[in-house]
Enzyme design. Structure first.
Site, short mmCIF file in Angstrom:
data_model
loop_
_atom_site.label_atom_id
_atom_site.label_comp_id
_atom_site.label_asym_id
_atom_site.label_seq_id
_atom_site.Cartn_x
_atom_site.Cartn_y
_atom_site.Cartn_z
N TYR A 61 0.83 -1.20 0.00
CA TYR A 61 0.00 0.00 0.00
C TYR A 61 0.87 1.25 0.00
O TYR A 61 1.73 1.42 0.86
CB TYR A 61 -0.94 0.03 1.22
CG TYR A 61 -2.03 -1.02 1.20
CD1 TYR A 61 -2.32 -1.76 0.05
CD2 TYR A 61 -2.79 -1.29 2.33
CE1 TYR A 61 -3.32 -2.73 0.04
CE2 TYR A 61 -3.79 -2.25 2.33
CZ TYR A 61 -4.04 -2.96 1.19
OH TYR A 61 -5.03 -3.92 1.19
N PRO A 207 -15.93 -2.42 1.25
CA PRO A 207 -17.34 -2.60 1.61
C PRO A 207 -18.23 -1.44 1.17
O PRO A 207 -19.45 -1.58 1.12
CB PRO A 207 -17.30 -2.69 3.14
CG PRO A 207 -16.09 -1.90 3.53
CD PRO A 207 -15.08 -2.16 2.44
N GLY A 211 -16.29 3.92 -2.08
CA GLY A 211 -17.00 5.18 -1.80
C GLY A 211 -18.24 5.36 -2.64
O GLY A 211 -19.06 6.23 -2.36
#
Ligand code: NAP
Length: 322
Positions: A61, A207, A211
């Site tokens: 990341y 999830p 966005g």
């Protein structure tokens, strides 16, 4: 601190580790709004203040920045948190032994002696799953890792990891996969069922569909063709393309989520997270956030629940995405 937590804590499989029912994704810590260090510190603090404790990062990341800045946050405000990070089986990693070097580098960036949960980030590699699990077991044996997980593994790959770890009496704690109201593949491809059978937690990444569930359900309805979405939504394009062609499904889902949100005076994000939390007690959603406001809003999901009827009606409206 949120006033009530309707969900208690959730287990990372049979590992003995319990976490708050919502984690936080950090894959944008170091890009866009997340490139402001002070904002990230505040985001971290807001998350702890809400009474949550589960952070998800990975060595890949933001070019390792996510791990480094999370390490800084931990040094600034050390509390009882659970940290998950991941080994990336990159093509230039030609031996499973590279896992131990990668783990040491992650530990150093995070400033920790032990990672609570260490996962293999994806299964697409020439490295053998069994050999990787042997290396994971060694890491547990050396005290560098508390619990072992996988990510993006299908059922067969999960079973292989689970079986190999069981030789060492180590449970497979989690499988972290993409799961949302508009991405329900874990229900159809058997992963959720395998998690139930093998006592493995399902960490639900993306999830909020990057966005788009929070902001863009309306936008998708207005923009009926792909081109404007491409121009206006940028990184949300991939999520948009996953939507079924039939816009009626989207209108139905949007109005259903909207109606439930209004009835409770809550937001679309909270409805979507509540749906996941109520779908199965093994599911731990990890919404990504780079702002304290989003953290607080997401944490408030835990203060209320969908009624059984609301759950059923949302479940039905999102069935086209199964
Ligand atoms: N294992 C894997 O292969 C894998 C793959 C992808 C992601 N992940 C993990 O899963 C985490 C979550 O996935 P994701 O971040 O890609 O997608 P996501 O959680 O579905 O969505 C994150 C986006 O939603 C926004 N957001 C969060 N809460 C909001 C709210 N209450 N209202 C409005 N917008 C809100 C965030 O904005 P702000 O940034 O402005 O707060 C961010 O743009 C990642 O951070 C990462 O840790 C794992």
């Amino acid at each position: 601190m949120i006033k009530t937590n309707e969900y208690g804590y959730r287990k990372l499989g049979a590992s003995g580790i319990e976490v708050s029912p919502l984690g936080i994704g950090t894959n944008r810590w170091g890009s866009g709004q997340g490139s402001n260090r002070e904002t990230i510190y505040k985001t971290f603090d807001a998350y702890l203040e809400a009474g949550l404790n589960f952070f998800d990062t990975a060595e890949v990341y933001t070019g390792t920045y996510s791990e480094r800045v999370l390490g800084e946050c931990l040094r600034r405000n050390r509390q009882n948190v659970v940290i998950a990070t991941k080994f990336a089986p990159l093509p230039n990693r030609l031996s499973s032994h590279t896992l131990m070097d990668a783990l040491d580098a992650s530990l150093q960036r995070l400033g920790l002696e032990t990672i609570d949960l260490y996962m293999v980030h994806w299964p697409f590699t020439l490295l053998n799953i069994e050999a990787l699990m042997d290396e994971m077991a060694l890491a547990v044996h050396r005290g560098k890792v508390r619990a072992v997980g996988v990510s993006n593994f299908n059922v067969e790959q999960m079973r292989r990891a689970h079986a190999r770890l069981s030789h060492y009496e180590i449970p497979l704690a989690v499988n972290e996969v993409h799961y949302s109201l508009v991405h329900r593949q874990p229900e159809d491809n058997g992963v959720l069922e395998a998690c139930q059978e093998l006592d493995v937690a399902l960490i639900a990444y993306r999830p909020l569909e990057s966005g788009s569930i929070a902001h863009a359900v309306d936008l998708e309805v207005r923009n009926a063709t792909v081109a404007p979405i491409l121009l206006r939504q940028g990184r949300r394009l991939i999520s948009s393309l996953q939507y079924p062609k039939n816009q009626e499904h989207l209108v139905t889902l949007r109005s259903t989520v909207d109606e439930v949100a209004r009835a409770h005076g809550k937001t679309h994000s909270q409805v979507a997270l509540n749906w996941l939390l109520q779908r199965d007690e093994r599911i731990i959603p990890i919404p990504g956030a780079t702002s304290p406001e989003h953290v607080t809003e997401n944490a408030e999901t835990l203060t209320w629940k969908l009624t059984p009827d609301e759950f059923a009606v949302i479940n039905a409206a999102s069935t086209p995405w199964k």
